[in-house]
Design a protein around this motif. Structure first.
Motif, PDB file in Angstrom:
ATOM      1  N   UNK A 151       2.045   7.020  -6.860  1.00 16.26           N
ATOM      2  CA  UNK A 151       0.758   7.817  -7.155  1.00 16.26           C
ATOM      3  C   UNK A 151       1.225   9.242  -6.765  1.00 16.26           C
ATOM      4  N   UNK A 152       1.897   9.562  -5.613  1.00 16.40           N
ATOM      5  CA  UNK A 152       2.100  10.832  -5.279  1.00 16.40           C
ATOM      6  C   UNK A 152       3.049  11.509  -6.370  1.00 16.40           C
TER       7      UNK A 152
ATOM      8  N   UNK B 208       0.853  -1.222   0.029  1.00 11.66           N
ATOM      9  CA  UNK B 208       0.098  -0.002  -0.056  1.00 11.66           C
ATOM     10  C   UNK B 208       0.847   1.404  -0.098  1.00 11.66           C
ATOM     11  N   UNK B 209       1.810   1.257   0.851  1.00  9.98           N
ATOM     12  CA  UNK B 209       2.682   2.330   0.904  1.00  9.98           C
ATOM     13  C   UNK B 209       3.458   2.541  -0.488  1.00  9.98           C
TER      14      UNK B 209
END
Length: 65
Positions: free
Chosen positions: A60-61, A53-54
């Motif tokens: 995405x960031x 998830x991280x």
């Protein structure tokens, strides 16, 4: 025992392209069916899932900048 199945001409061409020279269509379909692996739900530990998830979040960031 034998069973007939209908496929479109396009599907038959795709199957023919996957079929090995010494294979029957039955052999091909059996090989393809066996190569499909079921999804192992819950296979990741909580820690591994959180790391994934991280990683997705960081990815995405990085595109938002």
């Amino acid at each position: 025992m034998s069973t007939s199945i209908r496929v479109s001409d396009g599907t038959k061409r795709m199957l023919e392209s996957l079929k090995q020279e010494d294979e029957t269509f039955d052999d091909l379909l059996e090989r393809l069916a066996q190569s499909e692996k079921p999804i192992d739900i819950g296979a990741w530990s909580t820690e591994k899932a959180e790391r994934a998830r991280e990683s997705v979040k960081r990815s995405r960031e990085s595109f938002e900048r």
